[in-house]
Design a protein around this motif. Structure first.
Motif, short mmCIF file in Angstrom:
data_model
loop_
_atom_site.label_atom_id
_atom_site.label_comp_id
_atom_site.label_asym_id
_atom_site.label_seq_id
_atom_site.Cartn_x
_atom_site.Cartn_y
_atom_site.Cartn_z
N LEU A 271 96.89 39.81 40.00
CA LEU A 271 96.78 40.41 38.83
C LEU A 271 95.48 40.28 38.09
CD1 LEU A 271 100.25 39.14 37.75
CD2 LEU A 271 99.69 41.09 38.57
N THR A 272 94.98 41.45 37.52
CA THR A 272 93.82 41.50 37.14
C THR A 272 93.87 42.13 35.84
OG1 THR A 272 93.24 43.80 38.08
CG2 THR A 272 92.74 41.97 38.95
N ASP A 273 92.83 42.19 34.90
CA ASP A 273 92.76 42.73 33.71
C ASP A 273 92.14 44.02 33.70
OD1 ASP A 273 90.09 42.28 33.62
OD2 ASP A 273 89.99 40.80 32.19
N LEU A 274 92.10 45.05 32.51
CA LEU A 274 91.45 46.18 32.79
C LEU A 274 90.01 46.37 33.42
CD1 LEU A 274 92.83 47.90 29.40
CD2 LEU A 274 93.39 48.23 31.77
N ALA A 275 89.23 45.23 33.22
CA ALA A 275 87.84 45.16 33.74
C ALA A 275 87.96 44.61 35.25
CB ALA A 275 87.06 44.34 33.00
N MET A 276 89.27 44.55 35.79
CA MET A 276 89.38 44.16 37.30
C MET A 276 89.17 42.53 37.32
SD MET A 276 90.59 46.60 38.37
CE MET A 276 91.00 46.02 39.85
N ARG A 277 89.00 41.89 36.40
CA ARG A 277 88.89 40.17 36.18
C ARG A 277 90.05 39.64 36.63
NH1 ARG A 277 86.59 40.22 31.90
NH2 ARG A 277 84.30 39.96 32.48
N VAL A 278 90.27 38.72 37.50
CA VAL A 278 91.54 38.03 37.60
C VAL A 278 92.04 37.31 36.64
CG1 VAL A 278 92.60 36.20 39.41
CG2 VAL A 278 91.08 37.77 40.17
N ARG A 279 93.18 37.43 36.17
CA ARG A 279 93.78 36.72 35.08
C ARG A 279 93.81 35.35 35.27
NH1 ARG A 279 99.09 40.86 34.40
NH2 ARG A 279 97.79 42.90 34.58
N GLY A 280 94.35 34.59 34.02
CA GLY A 280 94.49 33.29 34.20
C GLY A 280 93.30 32.24 34.22
N PRO A 281 93.55 30.89 33.54
CA PRO A 281 92.46 30.13 33.14
C PRO A 281 91.85 29.53 34.59
CG PRO A 281 94.78 29.00 32.99
CD PRO A 281 94.91 30.45 33.27
N LEU A 282 92.42 29.62 35.83
CA LEU A 282 91.84 28.87 36.86
C LEU A 282 90.48 29.89 37.43
CD1 LEU A 282 94.79 27.76 39.14
CD2 LEU A 282 93.22 26.43 37.81
N ALA A 283 90.58 31.32 37.17
CA ALA A 283 89.72 32.26 37.22
C ALA A 283 88.54 31.96 36.46
CB ALA A 283 90.41 33.73 37.14
N THR A 286 85.32 34.25 36.16
CA THR A 286 84.15 34.45 37.06
C THR A 286 84.74 35.11 38.36
OG1 THR A 286 84.33 32.21 37.94
CG2 THR A 286 82.93 32.36 36.24
N VAL A 287 86.02 35.59 38.21
CA VAL A 287 86.52 35.80 39.56
C VAL A 287 87.03 37.27 39.28
CG1 VAL A 287 88.08 35.68 41.58
CG2 VAL A 287 87.10 33.47 40.44
N TRP A 288 86.74 38.36 40.37
CA TRP A 288 87.26 39.71 40.10
C TRP A 288 87.95 39.75 41.36
CZ3 TRP A 288 82.90 38.13 37.74
CH2 TRP A 288 82.59 38.51 36.15
N ALA A 289 88.70 41.07 41.15
CA ALA A 289 89.57 41.33 42.58
C ALA A 289 89.73 42.87 42.47
CB ALA A 289 90.77 40.70 42.77
N GLY A 290 89.85 43.31 43.57
CA GLY A 290 90.02 44.92 43.65
C GLY A 290 90.52 45.39 45.02
N GLY A 291 90.67 46.63 45.31
CA GLY A 291 91.35 47.37 46.43
C GLY A 291 92.78 46.86 46.78
N ASP A 292 92.93 46.66 48.09
CA ASP A 292 94.45 46.67 48.62
C ASP A 292 95.16 45.39 48.37
OD1 ASP A 292 93.96 49.22 49.54
OD2 ASP A 292 94.05 48.94 51.60
N CYS A 293 94.35 44.56 47.88
CA CYS A 293 94.78 43.09 47.45
C CYS A 293 95.32 42.84 46.10
CB CYS A 293 93.93 42.03 47.99
SG CYS A 293 92.42 42.10 46.99
N VAL A 294 95.29 44.11 45.26
CA VAL A 294 95.54 43.75 43.70
C VAL A 294 96.67 44.65 43.64
CG1 VAL A 294 93.11 43.40 43.27
CG2 VAL A 294 94.08 45.59 42.91
N GLU A 295 97.56 44.34 42.46
CA GLU A 295 98.40 45.22 41.77
C GLU A 295 97.77 46.14 40.79
OE1 GLU A 295 102.04 43.40 40.96
OE2 GLU A 295 102.10 42.36 43.01
N VAL A 296 98.32 47.11 40.34
CA VAL A 296 97.61 48.06 39.42
C VAL A 296 98.67 48.58 38.32
CG1 VAL A 296 95.68 48.93 40.81
CG2 VAL A 296 97.82 50.10 40.96
N LEU A 297 98.19 49.19 37.35
CA LEU A 297 99.13 49.53 36.38
C LEU A 297 99.72 51.01 36.46
CD1 LEU A 297 100.82 49.40 33.55
CD2 LEU A 297 98.60 50.17 32.32
N ASP A 298 100.84 51.20 36.89
CA ASP A 298 101.43 52.61 37.02
C ASP A 298 101.59 53.25 35.40
OD1 ASP A 298 103.15 54.67 36.95
OD2 ASP A 298 103.85 54.22 38.93
#
Length: 460
Positions: A271-283, A286-298
């Motif tokens: 799960l990421t925000d609109l900037a593709m930065r991974v959500r949550g305090p653990l990230a 400094t952590v981004w994610a993209g491509g087939d490993c993420v979920e996106v908003l329909d």
């Protein structure tokens, strides 16, 4: 000034797009970039593999947009055959194993991009690991399948699953001279379509000489004494096979992220925000994610989805690379547009199917129209079926499916733009689309469907 380090996990579309865009914005004196890829290739087109297997694309390297050497020339330290096995968020480092040497080492990062992609679903059943059973996700998989086809003892193939990959691989195997059976657990092929539209694809597959077995689950794979596949077994029958292709779909490859404690959605994607930065305090931002490993908003349903497409992955990478490089970009979401083909039959969809709309509580009207790709009197005009869903009362467009011959698939882009803009079907009827007899009837098929849907909403 200290040099920051960007670590990228995954060397295909999202990962290398992110790395390349970050490099455009920041030179080696500002940003060091290290990219880990467990395979042999970078920046390749997985979508092109069925056409390579089928012979439409003759050379494997034609599917490679940018080689590791080209990335290195641009100041990106690409490490092939190196698999990241652990992410240490607290220490801001990753552990990687050199697959050919077996050695392991830690690499620190200031910023991390997770672009681990997706993996083919491999059902847990007896015999599925027999030689000659293939999933097709990367160029190594495609080469392994071609090697099997080259030395196969016979010409019988079974494809398990009738989604995009299953249908495309079935056609590729027919072109290779194989007798092809597709075993599908759904009522019709192409579950991304409503069953009434999937039935049109069913007829096309049979027209190619493909045997389609619907409403059937594979229960086992049988092998010869030397371990090579010889048959696929269902509850009711056994289908001889010299090669088996798994086209059941894919799941997000998020084992690393899950082990690190990063948030996953209902479909197993990051799960990421609109900037593709991974959500949550653990990230820790400094952590981004993209491509087939993420979920996106329909954008139509308002819910998170997992959609494995190279178009999205490349856009994710551009957004990530821009943000990592000090710029600003966002990825607002998708409407679920996809196209494919079976021989000369083109298949397209965007937005919601009937069951999608019901699942999120939307009431709708559905219409289906028959039209032609060109003016009816113009040579080469071919039939086209368009199905359209509109929200009851508001008339908001919810989804479109198109099946037809030449010129059918890309018409779905009209609907994709209308969905993104939140248009109603009545507003669509006034769209100023291009017209000339070689390209379209006076009323384009999409607009004919919009007129019918608009009338049905008004009557309701």
């Amino acid at each position: 000034m200290s040099i920051e380090r960007l670590v990228v996990i995954g060397g295909d579309a999202a990962g290398m797009s992110a790395a390349s865009q970050a490099r455009r914005l920041k030179g080696p004196g500002e940003l060091e970039i290290v990219a880990f890829e467990r395979g042999h290739f970078t920046s390749f087109s997985a979508c092109g593999i069925p056409y390579w297997v089928g012979g439409d694309v003759t050379e494997r390297d034609d599917l490679i947009a940018r080689t590791p050497e080209e990335h290195r020339e641009r100041g990106i330290d690409v490490r092939l055959r190196t698999e990241v096995t652990e992410i240490d968020l607290a220490g801001r480092r990753v552990r990687a194993r050199a697959l050919d040497r077996g050695t392991e080492s830690w690499t620190s990062y200031d910023k991390l991009v997770i672009a681990t992609g997706a993996r083919p679903i491999r059902p847990d059943m007896p015999g599925v690991d027999a030689r000659g059973v293939h999933g097709v996700q990367n160029l190594d998989d495609g080469q392994a399948l071609l090697d099997t086809l080259a030395r196969a003892r016979g010409k019988r193939a079974v494809v398990v699953g009738a989604g995009y990959i299953g249908v495309e691989m079935a056609e590729a195997l027919i072109k290779r001279g194989y007798e092809v059976t597709v075993v599908n657990r759904g009522s019709e092929p192409m579950s991304t379509l409503d069953p009434d539209m999937g039935r049109l694809v069913h007829r096309a597959l049979e027209g190619l000489g493909i045997t389609l077995v619907n409403d059937t689950e594979v229960t086992a794979v049988r092998a010869t004494q030397d371990g090579h596949v010889r048959a696929v077994v269902t509850e009711d029958a056994e289908y001889p096979a010299d090669v088996v292709v798994l086209g059941i779909g894919v799941r997000p490859e998020t084992g690393l992220a899950k082990a690190a404690g990063l948030p996953l959605g209902a479909h197993g994607g990051l799960l990421t925000d609109l900037a593709m930065r991974v959500r949550g305090p653990l990230a820790d931002g400094t952590v981004w994610a993209g491509g087939d490993c993420v979920e996106v908003l329909d954008l139509v349903s308002g819910q998170e989805r997992h959609i494995a497409l190279g178009t999205h992955a490349n856009k994710h990478g551009q957004v990530i690379g821009t943000n990592v490089g000090g710029g600003y970009a966002t990825f607002p979401g998708v409407v679920g547009t996809a196209v494919s083909k079976v021989c000369d039959l083109e298949i397209a969809r965007t937005g919601l199917r009937e069951k999608d709309a019901r699942r999120v509580g939307l009431q709708f009207e559905a219409v289906t129209i028959e039209s032609t790709s060109r003016a009816g009197y113009y040579p080469g005009a071919s039939p086209m079926t368009v199905k359209m869903l509109a929200e009851r009362r508001t008339g908001r467009l919810l989804g479109v499916q198109i099946v037809g011959r030449e010129g059918a698939a890309k018409r779905v882009d009209i609907a994709a733009v209308a969905l993104t803009a939140g248009m109603t079907v009545e507003q669509m009827t006034a769209l100023d689309l291009g017209y000339a007899p070689p390209f379209s009837p006076v009323w384009d098929p999409v607009l004919v469907a919009a007129r019918k849907a608009s009338a049905k909403v008004r009557d309701r």
